[in-house]
Design a protein around this motif. Structure first.
Motif, PDB file in Angstrom:
ATOM      1  N   HIS A 919       0.963  -1.207   0.230  1.00 35.18           N
ATOM      2  CA  HIS A 919       0.001   0.388  -0.128  1.00 35.18           C
ATOM      3  C   HIS A 919       0.595   1.239  -0.220  1.00 35.18           C
ATOM      4  O   HIS A 919       1.710   1.078   0.211  1.00 35.18           O
ATOM      5  CB  HIS A 919      -0.600   0.284   1.064  1.00 35.18           C
ATOM      6  N   ILE A 920       0.186   2.218  -0.320  1.00 36.10           N
ATOM      7  CA  ILE A 920       0.462   3.644  -0.195  1.00 36.10           C
ATOM      8  C   ILE A 920       0.579   3.909   1.453  1.00 36.10           C
ATOM      9  O   ILE A 920      -0.779   4.314   1.596  1.00 36.10           O
ATOM     10  CB  ILE A 920       0.233   4.980  -1.084  1.00 36.10           C
ATOM     11  N   LYS A 921       1.939   4.800   1.551  1.00 35.81           N
ATOM     12  CA  LYS A 921       1.335   5.309   3.283  1.00 35.81           C
ATOM     13  C   LYS A 921       1.508   7.158   2.694  1.00 35.81           C
ATOM     14  O   LYS A 921       2.927   7.367   2.136  1.00 35.81           O
ATOM     15  CB  LYS A 921       2.463   4.908   3.982  1.00 35.81           C
ATOM     16  N   TRP A 922       1.367   7.575   3.480  1.00 36.52           N
ATOM     17  CA  TRP A 922       1.373   9.168   3.479  1.00 36.52           C
ATOM     18  C   TRP A 922       2.381   9.839   4.366  1.00 36.52           C
ATOM     19  O   TRP A 922       1.679   9.442   5.191  1.00 36.52           O
ATOM     20  CB  TRP A 922      -0.554   9.890   3.502  1.00 36.52           C
ATOM     21  N   PRO A 923       2.612  11.132   4.305  1.00 39.85           N
ATOM     22  CA  PRO A 923       2.874  11.377   5.616  1.00 39.85           C
ATOM     23  C   PRO A 923       1.506  11.967   6.615  1.00 39.85           C
ATOM     24  O   PRO A 923       0.461  12.123   6.289  1.00 39.85           O
ATOM     25  CB  PRO A 923       3.628  13.001   4.995  1.00 39.85           C
ATOM     26  N   MET A 924       2.433  12.126   7.849  1.00 41.45           N
ATOM     27  CA  MET A 924       1.133  11.796   8.959  1.00 41.45           C
ATOM     28  C   MET A 924       0.999  13.433   9.329  1.00 41.45           C
ATOM     29  O   MET A 924      -0.383  13.678  10.321  1.00 41.45           O
ATOM     30  CB  MET A 924       1.577  10.944   9.882  1.00 41.45           C
ATOM     31  N   THR A 925       2.142  14.496   9.078  1.00 39.69           N
ATOM     32  CA  THR A 925       1.270  15.925   9.562  1.00 39.69           C
ATOM     33  C   THR A 925       0.744  16.284   9.199  1.00 39.69           C
ATOM     34  O   THR A 925       1.009  17.372   9.536  1.00 39.69           O
ATOM     35  CB  THR A 925       3.489  15.963   9.452  1.00 39.69           C
ATOM     36  N   TYR A 926       0.185  16.462   7.940  1.00 40.77           N
ATOM     37  CA  TYR A 926      -0.063  17.302   6.717  1.00 40.77           C
ATOM     38  C   TYR A 926      -0.815  16.510   5.619  1.00 40.77           C
ATOM     39  O   TYR A 926      -0.621  15.942   5.341  1.00 40.77           O
ATOM     40  CB  TYR A 926       1.182  18.479   6.287  1.00 40.77           C
ATOM     41  N   ALA A 927      -2.025  17.223   4.906  1.00 40.47           N
ATOM     42  CA  ALA A 927      -2.457  17.119   4.544  1.00 40.47           C
ATOM     43  C   ALA A 927      -1.788  17.267   2.865  1.00 40.47           C
ATOM     44  O   ALA A 927      -0.974  18.174   2.649  1.00 40.47           O
ATOM     45  CB  ALA A 927      -4.461  17.390   4.322  1.00 40.47           C
ATOM     46  N   GLY A 928      -2.671  16.802   1.669  1.00 38.50           N
ATOM     47  CA  GLY A 928      -1.712  16.678   0.441  1.00 38.50           C
ATOM     48  C   GLY A 928      -2.669  16.436  -0.528  1.00 38.50           C
ATOM     49  O   GLY A 928      -4.116  15.418  -0.446  1.00 38.50           O
ATOM     50  N   MET A 929      -2.225  16.707  -1.985  1.00 31.55           N
ATOM     51  CA  MET A 929      -2.874  16.234  -2.978  1.00 31.55           C
ATOM     52  C   MET A 929      -2.199  15.396  -4.025  1.00 31.55           C
ATOM     53  O   MET A 929      -1.081  16.437  -4.280  1.00 31.55           O
ATOM     54  CB  MET A 929      -3.610  17.435  -4.056  1.00 31.55           C
ATOM     55  N   TYR A 930      -2.513  14.315  -4.343  1.00 28.88           N
ATOM     56  CA  TYR A 930      -1.267  13.701  -5.482  1.00 28.88           C
ATOM     57  C   TYR A 930      -2.339  13.191  -6.810  1.00 28.88           C
ATOM     58  O   TYR A 930      -3.350  12.903  -6.449  1.00 28.88           O
ATOM     59  CB  TYR A 930      -1.126  12.545  -4.471  1.00 28.88           C
ATOM     60  N   VAL A 931      -1.474  13.607  -7.698  1.00 23.71           N
ATOM     61  CA  VAL A 931      -1.954  12.944  -9.426  1.00 23.71           C
ATOM     62  C   VAL A 931      -0.829  11.980  -9.636  1.00 23.71           C
ATOM     63  O   VAL A 931       0.280  12.083  -9.318  1.00 23.71           O
ATOM     64  CB  VAL A 931      -2.067  13.971  -9.846  1.00 23.71           C
ATOM     65  N   TYR A 932      -1.554  10.690  -9.330  1.00 20.43           N
ATOM     66  CA  TYR A 932      -0.479   9.321  -9.835  1.00 20.43           C
ATOM     67  C   TYR A 932      -0.338   9.147 -11.228  1.00 20.43           C
ATOM     68  O   TYR A 932      -1.878   9.163 -11.775  1.00 20.43           O
ATOM     69  CB  TYR A 932       0.023   8.774  -8.553  1.00 20.43           C
TER      70      TYR A 932
END
Length: 1006
Positions: A919-932
């Motif tokens: 699975h993909i893991k995101w940073p835990m300290t901020y939100a974000g927008m990702y286009v893969y």
């Protein structure tokens, strides 16, 4: 029907019998021809022999003991009918009467007249198929669907409107008319009734009560559409989408009997409405030269959309000439002489091409223009036009934008016509001389050009002579558009210098052709391994000598191997594909009638009559021609029987896709009398990029042998660990054509060989989607967001501002901040979900973000050596765009000691798979927008994404890509795929779902 006229061709069956007797008696072929010619000269003065038969239905497949057979004698010497005891005739001394045969079998019917007449041997069946389907179509444009209203009708008691398919409401039918045709009204019998009969409604409701439920089945895509309940008007209503690549349809029903009768399946064509050109007042006639025979042209796939050119007018129809309009030229463009000098005409959905003298003109809804160099074609000198004769609609639809649809030629040049009627020169005779290694001083001219059955090929018939005296040599070259190459074929004829040749490719995987001039027909079978001149039973090759000197007018071919040669005086000959002998058919039409042959919407042979002396609304009339019954009749004397009882197979389509890792299994079976030694032959044409295995099963019982052949087609190429991935893939992609046929057959065999294509490569009907996204509900509003420069893979001096295009990327899927994400890739085609993609894939953020990782390590995924990663691949491929640094072309697995090298197996494993739970893991300290962007990594997997232009074969056409947008919030993250063709920078737009603030968008791209 056309008015009666005298016909004096001779007793054709007597002529055939004489030919056979002469040959059996040892008389030489030359003497036999002389005797036959003398007999023809006598018969042409002394014999009248023309009579026909009809049934109420246009479908002669229900020609049975229940049918009312109408007999019609044309001429003045009629006395009575000679009828067998098993049949009864209403009026034995009337030239027009009705016949009933109460027993099945072959019944000899002959008119007794003052001159010797032709007898026919009518094969009357005892079939349980008695009723027919009737339907009307209403086009609904707002959602591109069609409403089909269906009911049952009985041809023996139906109204005329039903019989000619013009009824607008369900007809009302009773089975009583099957047995007593005199109970039908005069309007029904002459096909002028304005209202349907009550009997059809009664019959339909009775069938519905017994459990009848029709459905429409599409031949190519094998889809079924079912109706709702029977309406109060006695009809079933079916909704189905309009289609351009699935036009062949069949109305079928349940096996329900009523009074020992069932309903025949109805094969028909249904597509988008075909509009005809309406002529403004003041336009002028556009005609053939005076005295010319009729000229017919019809759409390659929709034979009901046709055009007829005569020496008086030109007509267009979209319903097989039940209705028609005149096609004329606007004043001021053509001179009077030019308007009457039409040499060729081709009709298309988007326009009509006219060859006037040696110049091509295009007529559309809003213009009538001359085509010249601005369209890529010579302004003068054009000798002819040609279009595709065979409807390979799935392949042509797949690659329509890159394929020609019309050919034109001069004596020295060949042109191919593309979309919007723009042409390109394909070759010249100078180039062909070089190809054929001919001296520059030799004369080489292009005679005619035709498309072959292979959708990528066309062929030019060439005339060659060193010293042109009385004869010329005929050669053939085939052009392949995939490789833009011309290849000389092993086909050569020598004909008189003045001979005007035409030809057609037959329904065959191999290049089989029929060539003809004004008097003779030539053949080239089995890729030109066998070629020569068609002969009759007596050895005669000149068909004109057997038809009072008349010239060949038209040659009609179909998909079951039938070839009908029609002379200008309406004498017809029959040839079967792969058979080198022609037989003369019974006379059906008098010599003075102006006629042409064409196919109706069920692709059955019809005769079109034209009489300019009648009132305008009666000038064109059509009549079904019972070709099979006529063949059975003449075969009674010829004794030609099919060597096998049955030949079956499971080839239901002309077109099959085969991708990497896929296979195709074909089943075929032949049943024949014991000791005949028959077997099934597989033949192929094209690149050898497939392998196949065959398994034969054999059994014998009750004096009959059954051979079953199981053939499995597949590829053996392994794309793993190769250095030339793209080149190897190109070499193993292409189109092959196959056919199965019995080792022996005759003209009386129904279908001799099924033909089909296998397209090895991209399937344009397939596309991928990511499970779980919502296509609707979000606001269609673009927005922008900023990515911190510290979060990017490459070093930038400023933060990166990104504009989110909702139309391009679709709706994000919102997930919680701590929620890991694994894209589940699903494969779809036009019919819906197929399966979950289980191949390895990789993904990367298209704007360069690098602030994400994966939840499992290389060791946890079973790696023995260090697995590939993005950082490692970028380092190995400096200067290459991120999209190209890693893919199936350089993928190396980590599960073998022989591949790769040892390293740190504690690194994150960056390859995902449906089964590996990575699975993909995101940073835990901020939100974000990702286009893969996602790419299939497995080199032996080719499930292609949706491509708008299927004819292209780009470098990465074997990758499965899509886009996913994921929005990581403090609470949620989102995902939604968007499919694109990378080479054209065009995206497929999807309906969007709700956008939450900042989202992470995961994009898979092809």
């Amino acid at each position: 029907m056309p008015s009666a006229g005298q016909r004096k061709p001779g007793s054709l069956l007597a002529l055939q019998a004489l030919q056979k007797w002469l040959l059996r008696g040892g008389v030489g072929a030359m003497l036999a021809r002389r005797v036959v010619a003398a007999l023809l000269l006598w018969l042409s003065c002394c014999v009248s022999a023309l009579w026909r038969y009809y049934i109420n239905s246009q479908d002669y497949s229900i020609f049975s003991t229940r049918s009312s057979i109408k007999l019609e004698y044309e001429g003045n010497s009629f006395v009575s009918w000679k009828i067998p005891e098993s049949c009864k005739v209403e009026n034995n001394t009337s030239p027009k009467t009705t016949l009933h045969c109460k027993r099945a079998g072959i019944h000899t019917i002959e008119p007794i007249a003052r001159n010797q007449e032709v007898e026919r041997h009518l094969t009357v069946d005892n079939s349980y198929i008695c009723y027919l389907w009737y339907f009307t179509v209403v086009d609904v444009y707002y959602n591109l669907s069609q409403i089909v209203t269906i009911w049952v009708y009985d041809p023996e008691s139906a109204s005329t409107e039903e019989l000619i398919r013009t009824a607008k409401k369900p007809s009302l039918i009773v089975t009583i008319w099957v047995y007593d045709p005199e109970s039908a009204s005069t309007e029904e019998l002459i096909w002028t009734a304005k209202k349907p009969s009550l009997n059809s409604l009664v019959l339909t409701k009775q069938m519905n009560t017994l459990g009848q439920r029709p459905f429409i089945f599409t031949v190519e895509k094998r889809l079924a559409y079912h109706p709702g309940p029977l309406t109060s008007e006695g009809t079933w209503v079916i909704h189905l989408p309009m289609s351009t690549d699935d036009i062949a349809k069949v109305i079928q029903g349940n096996n329900v009997d009523f009074q020992d009768c069932r309903i025949a399946d109805l094969h028909f064509l249904l597509t988008f409405p075909m509009e005809i050109v309406l002529e403004p007042p003041g336009y002028l006639p556009l005609t053939l030269p005076p005295g010319s025979p009729l000229m017919l042209s019809w759409d390659t796939c929709i034979s009901t959309f046709a055009l007829l050119a005569t020496d008086q007018e030109t007509f267009q129809t979209n319903d097989s000439f039940q209705t028609w309009t005149r096609v004329r030229a606007p004043p001021g463009i053509l001179s009077d002489a030019q308007r009457h000098s039409l040499r060729d005409v081709l009709v298309f959905r988007t326009g009509i091409l006219f060859l006037v003298e040696t110049t091509v003109y295009l007529k559309t809804d809003n213009e009538f223009i001359k085509l010249d160099k601005s369209r890529g074609i010579s302004e003068t000198g054009i000798l002819g036009l040609s279009k595709r004769r065979w409807c390979q609609i799935r392949y042509l639809y797949k690659s329509a934008a890159g394929r020609t649809f019309v050919l034109a030629w001069t004596k020295s040049e060949v042109y191919g016509g593309f979309g919007k009627f723009k042409f390109m020169r394909f070759t010249t005779t100078s180039r062909l001389k070089y190809l054929l290694k001919l001296p520059p001083t030799d004369t080489l001219e292009i005679i005619t050009v035709e498309y072959s059955w292979h959708p990528l090929e066309a062929a030019a018939l060439l005339s060659h002579c060193s010293v042109c005296t009385t004869t010329k040599n005929i050669r053939m070259v085939i052009f392949n558009s995939a490789y833009f190459s011309w290849k000389l074929q092993d086909f050569e004829l020598q004909v008189p210098k003045e001979a005007k040749l035409e030809y057609r490719f037959l329904y065959s995987a191999m290049p089989d052709i029929i060539v003809w001039d004004e008097h003779q027909v030539y053949y080239g079978y089995r890729n030109f391994a066998v070629f020569g001149t068609i002969t009759t039973a007596s050895g005669e090759t000149n068909l004109s000598s057997l038809s009072q000197g008349s010239n060949i007018h038209q040659v009609l071919t179909d998909s079951i191997g039938n070839v009908v040669v029609k002379m200008e005086n309406n004498v017809m000959f029959y040839i079967k594909a792969d058979i080198t002998e022609a037989v003369i058919l019974h006379t059906w039409v008098n010599t003075t009638a102006k006629t042409g042959l064409f196919f109706d919407k069920s692709f059955e042979v019809c005769i079109l009559y034209y009489n300019e002396n009648l009132d305008e609304k009666y000038q064109l009339q059509t009549q079904p021609y019972p070709l099979i019954l006529e063949l059975q009749s003449i075969n009674k004397d010829l004794g030609d029987w099919c060597p096998y009882l049955a030949f079956q197979h499971n080839i239901h389509s002309q077109f099959y896709h085969m991708d990497k890792g896929e296979s195709l299994t074909i089943w075929s079976q032949i049943v024949y009398p014991e000791n005949r030694g028959l077997y099934i032959v597989l033949e192929h044409y094209g690149m050898r990029i497939l392998t196949w295995t065959q398994n034969i099963e054999y059994e014998i019982a009750s004096g009959f042998c059954t051979k079953t052949l199981i053939t499995r087609f597949f590829q053996t190429t392994n794309y793993e660990l190769v250095d030339n991935y793209y080149q190897l893939q190109k070499e193993n992609t292409g189109l092959l054509v196959f056919q199965f046929r019995p080792s022996e057959f005759s003209r009386m065999c129904p279908t001799a060989k099924p033909v089909f294509e296998i397209d090895v490569g991209c399937d344009s009907s397939k596309h991928i989607m990511v499970q779980g996204f919502n296509r609707s509900g979000c606001q269609r509003r673009d927005f922008s967001y900023v990515i911190d420069k510290e979060l990017l893979r490459e070093s930038l001096s400023d933060n990166l501002k990104v504009r989110y295009d909702v139309a391009k990327y679709g709706c994000p899927l919102t997930l919680e901040l701590g929620q890991m994400f694994q894209p589940i890739v699903e494969l779809y085609d036009e019919n819906g979900f197929i399966k979950i993609v289980d191949a390895n894939f990789i993904l990367w953020e298209i704007h360069g973000r690098n602030d994400y990782t994966f939840n499992s390590t290389m060791e946890q995924n079973g790696c023995i050596n260090e697995a590939q990663t993005w950082d490692a691949m970028i380092e190995e491929n400096p200067g290459i765009p991120l999209d190209d640094v890693w893919g199936p072309q350089n993928y190396r697995p980590c599960f073998s000691y022989a591949i790769g090298k040892p390293g740190d197996l504690g690194q994150p494993y960056e390859i995902l798979n449906y089964s590996n739970k990575n699975h993909i893991k995101w940073p835990m300290t901020y939100a974000g927008m990702y286009v893969y962007r996602l790419k299939i990594l497995d080199p032996n997997y080719r499930a292609h994404s949706y491509r708008r232009v299927p004819f292209l074969r780009p470098r990465d056409s074997t990758w499965l890509r899509t886009l996913i947008t994921v929005s990581v919030l403090s609470q949620t993250v989102s995902s939604g795929p968007c499919l694109k063709v990378e080479e054209q920078q065009k995206s497929k737009k999807f309906t969007s779902a709700d956008l939450f603030k900042q989202s992470l968008h995961f994009v898979m791209h092809d």
